[in-house]
Scaffold this active site. Sequence first.
Site, PDB file in Angstrom:
ATOM      1  N   SER A  16      75.453-102.502  48.163  1.00 13.24           N
ATOM      2  CA  SER A  16      74.497-101.728  48.954  1.00 13.24           C
ATOM      3  C   SER A  16      73.301-101.425  48.058  1.00 13.24           C
ATOM      4  O   SER A  16      73.442-101.262  46.849  1.00 13.24           O
ATOM      5  CB  SER A  16      75.136-100.447  49.474  1.00 13.24           C
ATOM      6  OG  SER A  16      75.745 -99.769  48.413  1.00 13.24           O
ATOM      7  N   LEU A  17      72.139-101.374  48.669  1.00 10.98           N
ATOM      8  CA  LEU A  17      70.914-101.127  47.898  1.00 10.98           C
ATOM      9  C   LEU A  17      70.652 -99.635  47.804  1.00 10.98           C
ATOM     10  O   LEU A  17      71.001 -98.862  48.687  1.00 10.98           O
ATOM     11  CB  LEU A  17      69.720-101.802  48.583  1.00 10.98           C
ATOM     12  CG  LEU A  17      69.779-103.327  48.688  1.00 10.98           C
ATOM     13  CD1 LEU A  17      68.491-103.848  49.313  1.00 10.98           C
ATOM     14  CD2 LEU A  17      70.008-103.968  47.339  1.00 10.98           C
ATOM     15  N   GLU A  46      60.545-108.140  51.795  1.00  6.19           N
ATOM     16  CA  GLU A  46      61.035-108.649  53.074  1.00  6.19           C
ATOM     17  C   GLU A  46      61.365-107.485  54.000  1.00  6.19           C
ATOM     18  O   GLU A  46      61.390-106.333  53.576  1.00  6.19           O
ATOM     19  CB  GLU A  46      62.239-109.572  52.864  1.00  6.19           C
ATOM     20  CG  GLU A  46      63.270-109.049  51.900  1.00  6.19           C
ATOM     21  CD  GLU A  46      64.212-110.141  51.396  1.00  6.19           C
ATOM     22  OE1 GLU A  46      65.230-110.341  52.063  1.00  6.19           O
ATOM     23  OE2 GLU A  46      63.951-110.760  50.355  1.00  6.19           O
ATOM     24  N   LYS A  48      63.562-105.025  56.407  1.00  7.70           N
ATOM     25  CA  LYS A  48      64.925-104.497  56.409  1.00  7.70           C
ATOM     26  C   LYS A  48      65.385-104.425  57.865  1.00  7.70           C
ATOM     27  O   LYS A  48      65.005-103.527  58.609  1.00  7.70           O
ATOM     28  CB  LYS A  48      64.953-103.106  55.752  1.00  7.70           C
ATOM     29  CG  LYS A  48      66.351-102.595  55.512  1.00  7.70           C
ATOM     30  CD  LYS A  48      66.328-101.314  54.703  1.00  7.70           C
ATOM     31  CE  LYS A  48      67.739-100.804  54.462  1.00  7.70           C
ATOM     32  NZ  LYS A  48      68.498-100.581  55.700  1.00  7.70           N
ATOM     33  N   ARG A  69      80.466-106.644  56.206  1.00 11.60           N
ATOM     34  CA  ARG A  69      80.380-106.004  54.894  1.00 11.60           C
ATOM     35  C   ARG A  69      81.667-105.258  54.544  1.00 11.60           C
ATOM     36  O   ARG A  69      82.135-105.318  53.412  1.00 11.60           O
ATOM     37  CB  ARG A  69      79.210-105.014  54.855  1.00 11.60           C
ATOM     38  CG  ARG A  69      79.069-104.326  53.492  1.00 11.60           C
ATOM     39  CD  ARG A  69      78.158-103.117  53.543  1.00 11.60           C
ATOM     40  NE  ARG A  69      76.795-103.472  53.861  1.00 11.60           N
ATOM     41  CZ  ARG A  69      75.903-103.952  52.990  1.00 11.60           C
ATOM     42  NH1 ARG A  69      76.266-104.156  51.738  1.00 11.60           N
ATOM     43  NH2 ARG A  69      74.686-104.237  53.354  1.00 11.60           N
ATOM     44  N   GLU A 105      71.673-110.575  58.658  1.00 17.31           N
ATOM     45  CA  GLU A 105      71.898-109.480  59.605  1.00 17.31           C
ATOM     46  C   GLU A 105      72.028-110.055  61.008  1.00 17.31           C
ATOM     47  O   GLU A 105      71.252-110.910  61.420  1.00 17.31           O
ATOM     48  CB  GLU A 105      70.664-108.571  59.554  1.00 17.31           C
ATOM     49  CG  GLU A 105      70.937-107.156  59.847  1.00 17.31           C
ATOM     50  CD  GLU A 105      71.290-106.338  58.604  1.00 17.31           C
ATOM     51  OE1 GLU A 105      71.543-105.143  58.778  1.00 17.31           O
ATOM     52  OE2 GLU A 105      71.344-106.888  57.487  1.00 17.31           O
ATOM     53  N   LYS A 224      62.827-107.157  46.023  1.00 17.78           N
ATOM     54  CA  LYS A 224      63.713-107.789  45.042  1.00 17.78           C
ATOM     55  C   LYS A 224      62.856-108.424  43.952  1.00 17.78           C
ATOM     56  O   LYS A 224      61.730-108.861  44.212  1.00 17.78           O
ATOM     57  CB  LYS A 224      64.553-108.898  45.691  1.00 17.78           C
ATOM     58  CG  LYS A 224      65.546-108.410  46.728  1.00 17.78           C
ATOM     59  CD  LYS A 224      66.341-109.567  47.337  1.00 17.78           C
ATOM     60  CE  LYS A 224      67.282-109.041  48.418  1.00 17.78           C
ATOM     61  NZ  LYS A 224      67.246-109.820  49.649  1.00 17.78           N
ATOM     62  N   LYS A 248      62.760 -97.002  52.935  1.00 20.03           N
ATOM     63  CA  LYS A 248      63.010 -96.655  54.336  1.00 20.03           C
ATOM     64  C   LYS A 248      61.762 -96.026  54.950  1.00 20.03           C
ATOM     65  O   LYS A 248      61.186 -95.104  54.387  1.00 20.03           O
ATOM     66  CB  LYS A 248      64.187 -95.668  54.433  1.00 20.03           C
ATOM     67  CG  LYS A 248      65.505 -96.202  53.900  1.00 20.03           C
ATOM     68  CD  LYS A 248      66.138 -97.239  54.811  1.00 20.03           C
ATOM     69  CE  LYS A 248      66.770 -96.643  56.041  1.00 20.03           C
ATOM     70  NZ  LYS A 248      68.167 -96.255  55.884  1.00 20.03           N
TER      71      LYS A 248
END
Length: 261
Positions: A16-17, A46, A48, A69, A105, A224, A248
Amino acid sequence: LTEKFEKVPHQRPMLSLTNTYSEEEIVDWVKRIDEAIGGDIEFVMELKYDGVAISLLYENGQLKQALTRGDGSMGEDVTQNIRTIGSIPLELKGIYPDSFEIRGEVFLPRAAFQKMNAERAEQGLELYANPRNTASGSLKLLDSREVAKRPLDAMMYFVLGDDGIADEHFQSVSEAGFWGFHVPDPSKKQIATAANVNGIMDFIHYWDRARADLPFDIDGIVLKVNKRTLWDELGMTAKSPRWAVAYKFKAEAVSTRLNQI
């Protein structure tokens, strides 16, 4: 329904980031990487995606396994359900590694979600709450024929393997597009590179405004370090890689009517 999906260990943990909520935190993150590495560093930005994380294993160009996950080290085997999603190739094209994982995703496009709810309203059924939970619930249906009726889509954004993977993250995602995956489109600014924090902020500001125009939901931006060789050098915290971080967006205010308690 009882849980019938087999739990399977991930070949490589699904990390998890770390979430960040302010631009200052992004500036600090870039500064830490600069101090740790020095020299020219390229970053990849990119979207999310607000969906359900999935990891797909391909061997000799065939989809072998699809895991959720789970807790990051073990996931649920939802291969049969994933096989029903049109944008996930069962067989690859072009020149691809013999064995690799690709992560991304699964989500419900907004129009598809609205159509599903319109049909439920006509039938007098309770409406689904939001696209993310509906996508998640769809993947957990025990009958893959029912899953096939759901208009699920998938976006893949992370390629992992021991051989034949480009040593730059951006390039590896682009190559996956040639193998038949639905990947972020650079021409639509869904993925881009930057050499400094200014480029990163431009991308964040652009999508904070433009996200309403997307056909699917996003809740932030993922950053990243582009070069994979630097990932080992930067290492990990207890749970998260130091070479990646999530920014976020501030949640959009939504009014909710409470019908009963």
